[in-house]
Every structure is written in structure tokens, then in C-alpha cells.
Design a protein around this motif. Structure first.
Motif, PDB file in Angstrom:
ATOM      1  N   THR A   1      31.138   2.877   6.948  1.00 43.84           N
ATOM      2  CA  THR A   1      31.713   2.392   5.692  1.00 43.84           C
ATOM      3  C   THR A   1      30.905   1.229   5.126  1.00 43.84           C
ATOM      4  O   THR A   1      30.746   1.101   3.899  1.00 43.84           O
ATOM      5  N   ALA A   2      30.365   0.392   6.002  1.00 41.47           N
ATOM      6  CA  ALA A   2      29.545  -0.734   5.542  1.00 41.47           C
ATOM      7  C   ALA A   2      28.299  -0.239   4.810  1.00 41.47           C
ATOM      8  O   ALA A   2      27.890  -0.798   3.787  1.00 41.47           O
ATOM      9  N   ILE A   3      27.689   0.831   5.317  1.00 41.04           N
ATOM     10  CA  ILE A   3      26.511   1.403   4.652  1.00 41.04           C
ATOM     11  C   ILE A   3      26.900   1.999   3.307  1.00 41.04           C
ATOM     12  O   ILE A   3      26.202   1.852   2.296  1.00 41.04           O
ATOM     13  N   VAL A   4      28.052   2.691   3.257  1.00 44.78           N
ATOM     14  CA  VAL A   4      28.529   3.271   1.993  1.00 44.78           C
ATOM     15  C   VAL A   4      28.744   2.166   0.957  1.00 44.78           C
ATOM     16  O   VAL A   4      28.386   2.316  -0.222  1.00 44.78           O
ATOM     17  N   ASN A   5      29.306   1.061   1.377  1.00 46.98           N
ATOM     18  CA  ASN A   5      29.572  -0.032   0.435  1.00 46.98           C
ATOM     19  C   ASN A   5      28.282  -0.594  -0.153  1.00 46.98           C
ATOM     20  O   ASN A   5      28.242  -0.969  -1.334  1.00 46.98           O
TER      21      ASN A   5
END
Length: 319
Positions: free
Chosen positions: A258-262
């Protein structure tokens, strides 16, 4: 990349312990949906390959039927020519016998009528076979055209993915040897980043160098709006015992994904509908977990880029 995945899993675990049970349940359901979608993409890719093979088999069968029809037509032509020759011979015999025997003339007339009937039947059979041959030829041409179009679209998709892979490799040249690899397999592009490039141990916060790598990747993806982007977080099999917000490796891997998606969402040119975050935990290793080197490889983020298959599906429906 493995470190990044571990950090994401840690982050997810930390967040999970702090949030309500309902939110945690929602996260689990979201993960299940994403896993189904991944399986669906794999099934769809396998299905497309099977359909292509079936079309090629059908094409071979039509070609065989066409060749057989041509052979039968040629045989009918040969028989027709032989029948015409026999008729001419009988006509000659009829003229010779006409003056000598009325009985012979009557017999000859009967044979002539039989030959004429045979000749007519052969001509009708030849016409019917020619019509069938024309239909087979048209069907063969239509199928060949559809197969050629399908192969062209697939080749175009493969070429586009190769171009995308090359663009990503060029954009991320500065990160070679730092735990980042770019590969093309089964019509997809896989960008793998070990945790050492992205995260500190047990964290899901992306470091400055890792953020730069993700942003440069996002710049390339922004120019390819027809690509589906799946971000997968992976960990090793060492139980997570860090932040109490996370329940384990699975939570940490999801948090890191999720951190990469953000970070990618910070690029307004990337359509959020194309982005999917998924945590795989320790259950999709690429190396043994019995060594430190193997565990380091397993702690990673994988960005899986898949072309949209709407055009191929449309062609298949038209066949």
C-alpha cells in the motif's frame, strides 16, 4: 525489495492492531478480492492461450478439408472427361452399326441414354462439390483472417510490453545492483525491488532512495495508461515481532504494498483504477528461507504490469 516487503508487512501489522475489528475485516476482504482478481488474470491468460491453440487446430482441420475437396473435385473432372470420351466412342459405334442392325441401334441408344444420365449426374455432383469447395474456402479465409488478427494483436501487446520493459529498465538504470530487477515473462513485465532499496527492517515507510526509484517507475507508467498495475508485498518466513500494530508478516507485506501504491498515486497521470495493492506475506518465496541470502531475496516488492485484454476478448467473441 525484500526489506521493503518486510517493512510493508510490519506496517500493516502495526496498523491492524490499532484499528477496529471492522476495518481489519474490510482489509481481509479486500485482500481476498485482490487474490481472486490475480487468479482471474492468470486463468484469463491461460484461457486465451487455449483459445489460440484451438483456433490454430480448427484452421488446420479446415485446410485438410479444403485439400480433400480439391482432390475430389479433380477426380470428378477426370471421371467426367472419361465419360465424355466413352460417349464419343459410342456415338461413333452407333453410326457404324446404324446401317447393319436395328437391334444394335436400339442397344446403342440405350447405352447412350445411360451415359447421358451418368454425364448429367457427374456434372451435378461436380457443381455441388464446387459449391461446397467455395464455402470451405471462404470459411477458411475468414478463420485465417481472424487468427491473423488475433496473432497481430497478441504480437502488438508483446511488443508494447517489451517497449515498456525497456523504458522501465532505462529509467531505473541508476538502481542496478541495488536490489532492483526488471523482467518480462508470460506477456507481463515484473519489476522486483528488494527491501534493502525501499524499507528499513520492520518498517513500511519508504526511504528517500526507494521513493526516487518508485517515482521514476511511476513516470514511465504514467505514459502507459492501458497497463494494469499490481503491487505485491512479500516477506520471508521469519515471524514478525515488531510493531504491535501489525499481526504478522501478512499485514506487513500488505502495508508495504500500500505504501508503494500511495507513492504512485502522487503522480496524477496514473489512473488509480489501474492500481492494485496486495500482500502475499511469506507464501510466494523466490528463494530458500534457510539462508540469510535467500531470506533477503524473498523480502521484496513486486510490481506486476499486465496489458488490458479488451481488444483480444472482442476478437474472440467475433470468431
Amino acid at each position: 525489495m525484500i526489506k521493503k516487503l518486510s517493512l510493508i508487512a510490519l506496517t500493516v501489522g502495526l496498523c491492524t492492531s490499532c484499528v477496529s475489528k471492522k476495518l481489519y475485516t474490510d482489509l481481509e476482504e479486500r485482500y481476498a478480492d485482490l487474490k481472486k482478481e490475480q487468479r482471474s488474470l492468470a486463468d484469463e491468460n491461460e484461457s486465451l492461450s487455449k483459445v489460440k491453440n484451438q483456433l490454430e487446430n480448427d484452421l488446420d482441420k479446415l485446410q485438410t478439408a479444403y485439400d480433400k475437396a480439391v482432390s475430389e473435385r479433380d477426380q470428378l473432372k477426370s471421371e467426367l472427361a472419361a465419360t465424355k470420351t466413352n460417349l464419343e466412342n459410342l456415338k461413333a459405334s452407333y453410326q457404324a452399326l446404324e446401317e447393319n442392325s436395328s437391334a444394335a441401334i436400339a442397344e446403342n441408344s440405350k447405352k447412350n441414354r445411360e451415359l447421358l444420365a451418368q454425364l448429367e449426374a457427374k456434372e451435378q455432383a461436380l457443381a455441388a462439390e464446387s459449391e461446397r469447395l467455395n464455402k470451405l474456402q471462404k470459411e477458411l479465409e475468414n478463420r485465417s483472417k481472424r487468427v491473423a488478427e488475433l496473432e497481430s494483436v497478441i504480437a502488438s501487446k508483446d511488443a508494447a510490453m517489451t517497449k515498456l520493459k525497456d523504458a522501465i529498465s532505462k529509467a531505473l538504470t541508476n538502481f542496478e545492483g541495488k536490489g532492483l530487477t526488471v523482467e518480462q515473462r508470460d506477456g507481463k513485465v515484473y519489476v522486483s525491488m528488494e527491501n534493502k532499496l525501499l524499507f528499513q527492517s520492520g518498517s513500511w515507510s519508504v526511504g528517500s532512495e526507494g521513493r526516487q526509484a518508485v517515482q521514476q517507475l511511476g513516470a514511465v507508467l504514467a505514459e502507459n495508461p492501458e497497463i494494469a498495475i499490481l503491487i505485491e508485498g512479500h516477506t520471508d518466513n521469519v515471524p514478525y515481532k515488531g510493531n504491535a500494530q501489525l499481526s504478522g508478516n501478512w499485514d506487513l507485506s500488505t502495508k508495504r504494498a500500500t505504501a508503494i501504491v500511495n507513492i504512485l498515486r502522487e503522480n496524477n497521470a496514473i489512473n488509480p483504477e489501474n492500481l492494485t495493492a496486495a500482500g502475499r506475506g511469506e507464501y510466494a518465496p523466490i528463494a530458500t528461507n534457510d539462508t540469510a541470502e535467500g531470506r533477503a531475496k524473498n523480502r521484496r516488492i513486486e510490481v506486476i504490469l499486465t496489458p488490458k485484454l479488451d481488444e483480444i476478448s472482442k476478437l474472440l467473441n467475433e470468431i
